[in-house]
Scaffold this motif. Structure first.
Motif, PDB file in Angstrom:
ATOM      1  N   ALA A  41       0.618  -1.364  -0.210  1.00  0.00           N
ATOM      2  CA  ALA A  41       0.033  -0.006  -0.039  1.00  0.00           C
ATOM      3  C   ALA A  41       0.970   1.126  -0.083  1.00  0.00           C
ATOM      4  N   GLU A  42       1.628   1.198   0.711  1.00  0.00           N
ATOM      5  CA  GLU A  42       2.751   2.425   0.831  1.00  0.00           C
ATOM      6  C   GLU A  42       3.352   2.586  -0.626  1.00  0.00           C
ATOM      7  N   ALA A  54       2.348   8.042   5.016  1.00  0.00           N
ATOM      8  CA  ALA A  54       0.909   8.253   5.525  1.00  0.00           C
ATOM      9  C   ALA A  54       0.297   6.753   5.714  1.00  0.00           C
ATOM     10  N   VAL A  55       0.609   5.967   4.980  1.00  0.00           N
ATOM     11  CA  VAL A  55      -0.123   4.684   5.050  1.00  0.00           C
ATOM     12  C   VAL A  55       0.306   3.847   6.273  1.00  0.00           C
ATOM     13  N   GLY A  56       1.503   4.110   6.763  1.00  0.00           N
ATOM     14  CA  GLY A  56       1.936   3.446   8.171  1.00  0.00           C
ATOM     15  C   GLY A  56       1.351   4.327   9.479  1.00  0.00           C
ATOM     16  N   ASP A 129      -7.846   2.646  -2.030  1.00  0.00           N
ATOM     17  CA  ASP A 129      -7.324   2.005  -3.393  1.00  0.00           C
ATOM     18  C   ASP A 129      -6.019   1.540  -3.517  1.00  0.00           C
ATOM     19  N   ALA A 130      -5.283   2.171  -2.510  1.00  0.00           N
ATOM     20  CA  ALA A 130      -3.732   1.755  -2.550  1.00  0.00           C
ATOM     21  C   ALA A 130      -3.601   0.409  -1.731  1.00  0.00           C
ATOM     22  N   LEU A 131      -4.416   0.265  -0.813  1.00  0.00           N
ATOM     23  CA  LEU A 131      -4.375  -0.889  -0.033  1.00  0.00           C
ATOM     24  C   LEU A 131      -5.096  -2.169  -0.697  1.00  0.00           C
ATOM     25  N   ALA A 132      -5.901  -2.052  -1.722  1.00  0.00           N
ATOM     26  CA  ALA A 132      -6.709  -2.978  -2.036  1.00  0.00           C
ATOM     27  C   ALA A 132      -5.826  -4.338  -2.292  1.00  0.00           C
TER      28      ALA A 132
END
Length: 297
Positions: A41-42, A54-56, A129-132
């Protein structure tokens, strides 16, 4: 084929002991899966122009919310294990004894992520969307815990990839069978293929507004319907189907609607931006003409 793969053996134990400390394979699977999901995701979020780290920040909120949500879902859908005569309701809090529901994990994690996104100024749909695809990878790795625990396997089978299950782990009525459908493996393969498909579709169509996430919801639940139907472990039934089959069908329908709605919204935004761009271009041309007229006068 039969000569190459007679069956898939199961590990003798799902727990290793470091002195008195138990190290559970299922926990390792969840932890490794979570780390992979964050890493994927990152990379995707930064590649889409998002802030590094931001993902963290969001994951610190999403993971504990997801664990709590997973436990709540399990307890709600299996109340007979904790409430009633001969049961100890306090055991509902004994998360180390097992019992987590994926639907609760997704819902709880989404709530935690939403709170964190508001806190850190991150658009929730962009994070989702980034994590999917990373979520599917995490779920695939987490299924290894079922293999180590010899649990949640499917009906008996004599296929060459049948999973060997020790007698002590075979459910009542299936003691005479030795090999069963390896549903953990089916779901791993399905999830990894679905993750690759999301990445490919995203590269082709640039999925935004949560569309990659809703595609994940549809792909995961589509696989879960037929894999869940193979399982023979004890489960609550509604009519002819297991509760999780009905849940998968309903969530798939929700995902399909949301994918349609977000696609429509994305198209409207593009059209609006195009119109706005044309208006700006026309205004620029008018301004140029006015400047030219001023120069002539």
């Amino acid at each position: 084929m039969t000569g190459l793969v007679a069956s898939i053996p199961s590990p003798e134990t799902g727990v290793l002991y470091l002195g008195p400390l138990p190290l559970r394979a299922y926990a390792f699977g969840i932890i490794i899966g979570a780390l992979l999901a964050i890493w994927i995701a990152e990379r995707r979020y930064v590649a889409r122009g998002g802030r590094k780290g931001a993902v963290g920040d969001v994951s610190i909120w999403a993971i504990p919310f997801g664990i709590v949500g997973a436990r709540i879902y399990h307890v709600i859908t299996s109340p007979e294990l904790y409430f009633g005569e001969g049961r100890n309701a306090v055991e509902a809090f004994y998360i180390w004894n097992g019992g987590l529901g994926i639907w609760g994990a997704v819902a709880g994690g989404a709530l935690g992520a939403y709170i964190a996104c508001r806190r850190y100024g991150v658009r929730f749909s962009e994070f989702a969307d980034a994590l999917a695809p990373g979520l599917l990878v995490a779920q695939a790795v987490g299924r290894l815990g079922n293999w180590f625990n010899q649990e949640l396997f499917g009906r008996p089978t004599d296929l060459p990839w049948g999973l060997e299950i020790d007698p002590v782990h075979r459910p009542s009525g299936f003691e005479q069978f030795e090999t069963f459908h390896p549903t953990f493996l089916y779901e791993m393969i399905w999830n990894l293929a679905a993750a690759a498909l999301i990445v490919a579709v995203d590269r082709r169509f640039r999925l935004t507004h949560g569309r990659a996430f809703w595609l994940y919801v549809m792909l995961y639940t589509a696989g879960r319907v037929w894999i869940e139907a193979l399982r023979i472990d004890t489960a609550n039934l509604i009519g002819p189907f297991r509760l999780n089959v009905w849940t998968s069908i309903l969530v798939f329908a929700l995902g399909a609607f949301m994918l349609w709605w977000t696609t429509r919204r994305s198209r409207q935004d593009r059209e609006s931006a195009s119109v706005q761009g044309d208006i700006s271009a026309d205004a620029a041309e008018v301004a140029e003409a006015d400047d030219a007229e001023d120069d002539r006068t």
